[in-house]
Design a protein around this motif. Structure first.
Motif, PDB file in Angstrom:
ATOM      1  N   ILE A   1       1.017  -1.061  -0.194  1.00 19.55           N
ATOM      2  CA  ILE A   1      -0.294  -0.102   0.290  1.00 19.55           C
ATOM      3  C   ILE A   1       0.843   1.637   0.173  1.00 19.55           C
ATOM      4  CG2 ILE A   1      -1.603   1.331   1.558  1.00 19.55           C
ATOM      5  CD1 ILE A   1      -2.849  -1.257   0.113  1.00 19.55           C
TER       6      ILE A   1
ATOM      7  N   THR B   1      -7.088  -1.109  -3.702  1.00 20.02           N
ATOM      8  CA  THR B   1      -7.025  -0.883  -3.112  1.00 20.02           C
ATOM      9  C   THR B   1      -6.458   0.362  -2.501  1.00 20.02           C
ATOM     10  OG1 THR B   1      -8.069  -2.884  -1.742  1.00 20.02           O
ATOM     11  CG2 THR B   1      -6.612  -1.406   0.294  1.00 20.02           C
ATOM     12  N   GLY B   2      -5.800  -0.206  -3.207  1.00 19.52           N
ATOM     13  CA  GLY B   2      -3.937   0.900  -3.048  1.00 19.52           C
ATOM     14  C   GLY B   2      -4.291   2.353  -4.085  1.00 19.52           C
TER      15      GLY B   2
ATOM     16  N   PHE C   1     -10.368   2.712   1.435  1.00 17.77           N
ATOM     17  CA  PHE C   1      -9.306   2.000   0.443  1.00 17.77           C
ATOM     18  C   PHE C   1     -10.583   0.367   0.769  1.00 17.77           C
ATOM     19  CE2 PHE C   1      -6.901   4.656   2.887  1.00 17.77           C
ATOM     20  CZ  PHE C   1      -5.882   4.581   2.169  1.00 17.77           C
TER      21      PHE C   1
END
Length: 322
Positions: free
Chosen positions: A140, A186-187, A214
């Motif tokens: 991340i 997500t990142g 996220f």
């Protein structure tokens, strides 16, 4: 429209296992989840936590993440340690079959989430190719963009890569008409659409960007219902700035992040999204007693939350989204 309302927890149910990362509901309203020691658990009777029944229906020997129920009752399981599995919950804990452990000649790493189409084709995500699950924060922070969307055809033993360069590829859900898939990055705090049919088949484009947190696992219970999006944490503005830095700077920051103790935010949140990429519900709760919501499913007029961090699941009120 972003209708932000309170996420109202009704009850918590502690499980005999830690970290129920993904939750899915079967047609009978039972919830299945995988915990850190490799077991697949099935929970029945959520209306009365004191009387809820929890049974082990599978043991994969790895770390189960994303789950997908098939029409015949079997369960697809993403093993974070590098395989896509099929489990028969009615045949006892030892009934596990490996569907694939490789893609394009490369061993799988960090399998994350999975969805099956009516014709038997399976699509699943690999979050990244550099960091294992225990070091997820490193990816991340480093923002490697090594996540992938993979496809496994019926009868095939090896998956093929259909989309590369994703920022921590995670949850996946079908469009209502099966013309596209939605993949959580997500990142990048975004949802990406991958077209399955039509003139853009095989191509991807943004579905919903600049999410308030996220995105992790996705869930769609019925074609006429929304896509539910679990938000593992709220937006972190300094991280947005770091992602614009040079790769060497991000790598150094990732090494520091991996040495620092991690404690998730106290904010819990989920989104409901329609097939046009619009947020129709945004449920959130600050100072929540249930942290790092990595999954959400809907059953019996309730939302069930899972978490990589918590020792159990949470049951909340579900809004009217239709």
């Amino acid at each position: 429209m972003d209708r932000r309302t309170a996420l109202v927890p009704i009850r918590y149910l502690t499980l005999p296992g830690h970290g129920p990362e993904d939750v899915v509901a079967d047609p009978r309203g039972r919830v299945l989840t995988g915990v850190a020691d490799g077991r697949i658990l099935r929970i029945d009777g959520l209306d009365d936590p004191a009387a809820a029944r929890v049974e082990c229906v599978g043991e994969i020997g790895g770390r189960p993440l994303g789950l997908e129920l098939l029409p015949d009752g079997d369960l697809l399981v993403c093993d974070a340690e590098g395989a896509l599995l099929r489990v028969d919950p009615e045949a006892g804990p030892g009934n596990v079959r490996v569907l694939t452990g490789s893609a394009a000649g490369e061993r799988l790493r960090f399998c994350s989430n999975v969805v099956a189409l009516p014709d038997g084709t399976v699509y699943f995500t690999v979050s990244n190719r550099l960091h294992p699950l225990r070091d997820w924060m490193g990816d991340i922070v480093e923002h490697t963009g090594t996540g992938r969307l993979l496809r496994l055809e019926p009868g095939a033993r090896e998956a093929e890569i259909v989309l590369d360069g994703l920022q921590f590829a995670n949850g996946i859900a079908r469009g209502a008409d099966d013309s596209f898939l939605v993949v959580a990055e997500t990142g990048a705090r975004r949802l990406t659409r991958f077209h399955l049919t039509g003139p853009r088949a095989g191509q991807a484009d943004p579905f919903l960007e600049n999410l308030p947190g996220f995105p992790d696992n996705l869930w769609r219970g019925a074609p006429d219902g929304p896509i539910w999006v679990a938000l593992a944490g709220p937006r972190v503005p300094p991280l947005d700035l770091l992602h614009r830095a040079r790769p060497a700077v991000r790598r150094r920051a990732a090494r520091v992040a991996l040495r620092a103790p991690y404690r998730p935010s106290g904010t819990a949140g989920v989104l409901a999204v329609d097939d046009d990429g619009r947020i129709v519900e945004h449920l959130t709760r600050r100072r929540s007693g249930y942290r790092m919501v990595t999954s959400v499913c809907e059953t019996g007029g309730r939302l069930v939350l899972g978490s990589l961090w918590e020792p159990g699941i949470a049951v909340c009120e579900a809004p009217l989204t239709k």
